[in-house]
Scaffold this active site. Structure first.
Site, PDB file in Angstrom:
ATOM      1  N   HIS A 168    -125.797 -20.356  30.148  1.00  0.00           N
ATOM      2  CA  HIS A 168    -125.259 -21.364  31.085  1.00  0.00           C
ATOM      3  C   HIS A 168    -124.248 -22.274  30.389  1.00  0.00           C
ATOM      4  O   HIS A 168    -124.072 -23.423  30.791  1.00  0.00           O
ATOM      5  CB  HIS A 168    -126.375 -22.232  31.690  1.00  0.00           C
ATOM      6  N   SER A 174     -96.179 -26.670  22.793  1.00  0.00           N
ATOM      7  CA  SER A 174     -95.793 -27.223  24.081  1.00  0.00           C
ATOM      8  C   SER A 174     -94.380 -27.777  23.955  1.00  0.00           C
ATOM      9  O   SER A 174     -93.981 -28.219  22.884  1.00  0.00           O
ATOM     10  CB  SER A 174     -96.764 -28.338  24.462  1.00  0.00           C
ATOM     11  N   LYS A 213     -99.685 -29.772  20.301  1.00  0.00           N
ATOM     12  CA  LYS A 213    -100.380 -28.646  20.914  1.00  0.00           C
ATOM     13  C   LYS A 213    -100.292 -27.341  20.134  1.00  0.00           C
ATOM     14  O   LYS A 213     -99.286 -27.020  19.512  1.00  0.00           O
ATOM     15  CB  LYS A 213     -99.812 -28.400  22.308  1.00  0.00           C
ATOM     16  N   GLU A 223    -104.995 -16.254  26.882  1.00  0.00           N
ATOM     17  CA  GLU A 223    -104.920 -16.621  28.307  1.00  0.00           C
ATOM     18  C   GLU A 223    -104.219 -15.541  29.119  1.00  0.00           C
ATOM     19  O   GLU A 223    -104.632 -15.211  30.233  1.00  0.00           O
ATOM     20  CB  GLU A 223    -104.173 -17.951  28.465  1.00  0.00           C
TER      21      GLU A 223
END
Ligand code: ARG
Length: 462
Positions: free
Chosen positions: A156, A277, A283, A290
């Site tokens: 979970h 970024s 970043k 992704e």
């Protein structure tokens, strides 16, 4: 453009209809397979006395010349040609004259396209398997590196029990092994040759289908000519195996994305597989992972599209089936691209053991082990479970963990608890004590590492 099949109709089609009907834009990828199939077919026709030996030599030489010229770029695919089969045949006839028109004896584009697609996918699937092995090796390397890196295992997405990083990597190894063998199973099932099924009913010529099947590396000819030209099960099976690979890569991606976040910090992806970024200077984004996660959707979609395309089709060939290729080609290319980026991304990933250990230390993930400790000393497990639950709640209230709760307080709850409790619930003990087969204990992890490396060695030897 006047069509090769003009006769029954004028063959004068609308230009927009031509474009709509054409598959040359994507089936030209199969030119090698088309030519290989045609040469095997011509050889069989000659052996059966349907063509002369000279005619075969002429056709084979012409076809080989076309293949060389296409490969070298001397010959360009004509986008006006309807499909790769017509293109090759018409170039052949331009080059060798009347004999070229004999190639299509005892054959139809229906068995031809079914053959080309099987040959093409057989080859491509072998490439996917090789890429899978590279990823399996990279994942195994990380498992080896993480044999004593303790971190929380999750259920979970809540800290659950301590594991070693190796155990988590080995779980992915098991998935990739299944992916590899699943493709092998599909390959074995699809390795039957549709050539010679002709349009749907077979042919009046005395062909030798066993000969072409063997020459093209198939186990045997497809047994039924209607099935030979109608069957696209292999697109479904491979499409489903590809979708499963993507599902595995997507779950792995999700973990890499989480683990490389500031919040987890368990791993760091190499700069080579991350981006920055355009506005936020701090970043480091896990774009490759992704994208893999994102591309999973289209591979699922391709499978669903093909299943849906096939569901209402009467036997045998219907033009709908031309839609099979873009879907499965896209899945093949997507899976290959994802595996190609994933293997080096996994291989170059750095582990932050300190962060993993820190997370393992504060999550009460040794609570089960404390209950097991009490059970070993004679308390029924369910009673022990309740007592430990109360202890955890107590610790949370007071900002403690089980490892820092004083012995006196433990003993106030149960006299079964002694000084050895701290050793029994240390993270190292928790992991070492997971002695069950397949668990995160060292013997099991060692056995899994051995088994995966044997799998790789065997697959490579094949
Ligand atoms: N381009 C067609 C396809 O991909 C080849 C088979 C055409 N057969 C036919 N009877 N029109 O399916």
């Amino acid at each position: 453009m006047k069509k090769m099949w003009a006769g029954r109709t004028s063959g004068q089609t609308d230009r927009i209809a031509d474009d709509f009907n054409a598959s040359i834009g994507f089936d030209s990828a199969m030119y090698r397979e088309d030519i290989r199939g045609s040469i095997a077919h011509a050889a069989m026709l000659a052996k059966q006395g349907i063509l002369t030996e000279e005619e075969y030599e002429c056709l084979a030489a012409g076809l080989r010349g076309i293949e060389e010229d296409l490969t070298s770029g001397r010959l360009a695919i004509d986008p006006q040609a309807e499909d790769i089969h017509m293109f090759v045949e018409s170039v052949l006839t331009d080059r060798v004259g009347e004999t070229g028109k004999k190639l299509h004896t005892a054959r139809s584009r229906n068995d031809q396209v079914a053959l080309d697609l099987r040959l093409y996918l057989r080859e491509q699937t072998a490439t996917v398997q090789a890429e899978l092995l590279a990823l399996l090796s990279a994942t195994l390397e990380q498992a080896r590196a993480g044999q004593d890196a303790i971190l929380p295992g999750y259920t979970h997405l809540q800290r659950a029990q301590p594991i070693v990083f190796a155990q988590q990597m080995l779980a992915y190894c098991m998935m990739f092994e299944r992916d590899y063998t699943r493709l092998g199973d599909a390959l074995a099932r699809m390795n039957y040759c549709p050539l010679g099924s002709c349009a749907l009913a077979g042919t009046t010529y005395p062909t030798d289908r066993a000969m072409t099947a063997k020459a093209l590396g198939f186990t045997a000819p497809c047994e039924n000519s209607i099935d030979g030209v109608s069957d696209r099960d292999y697109c479904i099976e491979l499409g489903s195996a590809f979708a499963t690979i993507m599902m595995h890569l997507s779950r792995f991606s999700e973990e890499l994305i989480l683990w490389s976040s500031w919040e987890f910090g368990f791993v760091e992806l190499d700069d080579a597989y991350t981006t920055g970024s355009s506005i936020m200077p701090q970043k480091k984004n896990p774009d490759m992972a992704e994208l893999v996660r994102g591309k999973t959707g289209r591979v699922y979609g391709n499978l669903m599209g093909t299943l849906t395309m096939l569901k209402g089709l009467p036997l045998a060939y219907n033009k709908d089936m031309q839609e099979d290729k873009e879907a499965i080609f896209d899945s093949v290319e997507t899976v290959k691209a994802c595996l190609r980026i994933f293997a080096p991304m996994v291989r170059t990933m750095r582990l932050h053991r300190d962060r993993m250990y820190e997370a393992a230390r504060v999550g009460f993930i040794n609570a089960t082990d404390l209950a097991d400790y009490l059970a070993r000393k004679g308390m029924p497990f369910r009673t022990a479970y309740g007592l430990v639950g109360e202890l955890v709640a107590d610790c949370i209230r007071r900002g403690l963990v089980l490892d820092t709760l004083p012995l006196a307080e433990y003993r106030a709850r149960s006299p079964l608890i002694e000084e050895d409790v701290y050793e029994a619930i240390s993270l190292e003990t928790c992991v070492a004590r997971r002695i069950s087969a397949g668990g995160t204990g060292p013997d099991s992890v060692h056995a899994q590492l051995e088994s995966v490396s044997e799998f790789i060695a065997k697959a490579k030897a094949r």
